[in-house]
Write a protein that holds these residues in place. Sequence first.
Motif: not given
Length: 290
Positions: A235-245
Motif C-alpha cells: 500500500d503506497t498511500l497508507i504506511d505501516e505506523p498507522e496500523i501499528d499505532k
Amino acid sequence: MASAEPTPTIQYVSQQYGDNVLQQVGIWEMPQQRGGYWIVYIHGGAWRDPKITHLTFLPTVDQLLSAGRLPPNSIAGFASIDYRLSPHPDHPQDPAATPTSELRQARHPDHIRDVQAALRFLSREHGVKEDKYILVGHSAGATLAMQLLMDPSSRAPERAEEHVPLPAAIVGVSGIYDLVGLDERHDGNYTGFITSAFGSDRKIWDVASPVNFTGNFQTNWPNAKLAVLAWSREDTLIDEPEIDKMAAKLIKDRLNVSVTKSLTGEHDDVWGSGQQLARLIVLTLAQIRE
Ligand SMILES: N[C@@H](CC(=O)c1ccccc1NC=O)C(=O)O
C-alpha cells in the motif's frame, strides 16, 4: 449429498436513510437465513471521492456467496453504507445549479453522524442488532468504524431513538487512524483531503484521530469480541505506523486484537476483487463464532 442445498437467493435494495442522495445503504438480505451475523461495510475514498461508493462492496459480497465458504446460517445479510462526502477538487459542483440533496459539502462530524444514522436505520428496518454484526471499514471507512466507538452519542441506551447498535467485531482495513501523523509522514500531501473533511484546525484532526482517543475503547465497547486490523505492505498511500499505532492503542485498552499485514497489492486492491476482504470476513466470523 451433492445436490442438497439450493443456492441462497439474495435480494439487493438500496434505501435512503436521509435526504441527501449519499445518505443511502445498499442491502443484500438473505431472508431464509435469519439468525446469523450481518456484515456492514464502510467504504473509503478519503471522505471525498465520489467514485468510491457503497457498491465497491459488491465484489466482496459476490465472493462470499459464491465461494461456499460461509457456514450455513452464519450470515443474515450484507449492508454497505454511503455517507455524505466532502468537496473534491477534481469533481467540482456549482452550488447554484446543483440541488442541495446532491451537494457534497460534508464536514466532520457529518460523516460519522451519517454512519450512526445508517446503523440506526439498519437496526430499525432490518434487525441489525447490537453484537449481531461485523463492521468492516476500509481506509477512511476504518477511521469511521473506530470513531463510532469514540462517540458518546453511539452509546445512549437511555434514549432509545439515539442508540446505535455496536458490532461484535470491527475489521479495520488499510485504515487512517492518526491524521496529523499520516499527513506529516507524507510531507503535507494529505493536507488537502484532510482539510476538506475536518477543516484546517489540526487540534480537531487530533481529537478525531482514533490513536489519540483519550477514553478507553474497551470501556466504550464492553461487549467487543474482536478487533481485526489489516494492511498491505504494498500500500503506497497508507504506511505501516498507522496500523501499528492503532494496534498499540487497542491493545493498551485491553481489547482482543488481531493484526495482519499479509494483505497484498495497492491501497484499493484490497477490496477491488473482493477476495481479500472476503477472506478477512470469513476468518473474523470463524473467530467470533467459536
Ligand atoms: N481516491 C481518493 C484518495 C484516497 O482515497 C486516499 C488517498 C490517500 C490516502 C488514503 C486515501 N483514502 C482513504 O480513504 C481521492 O480522490 O481523494
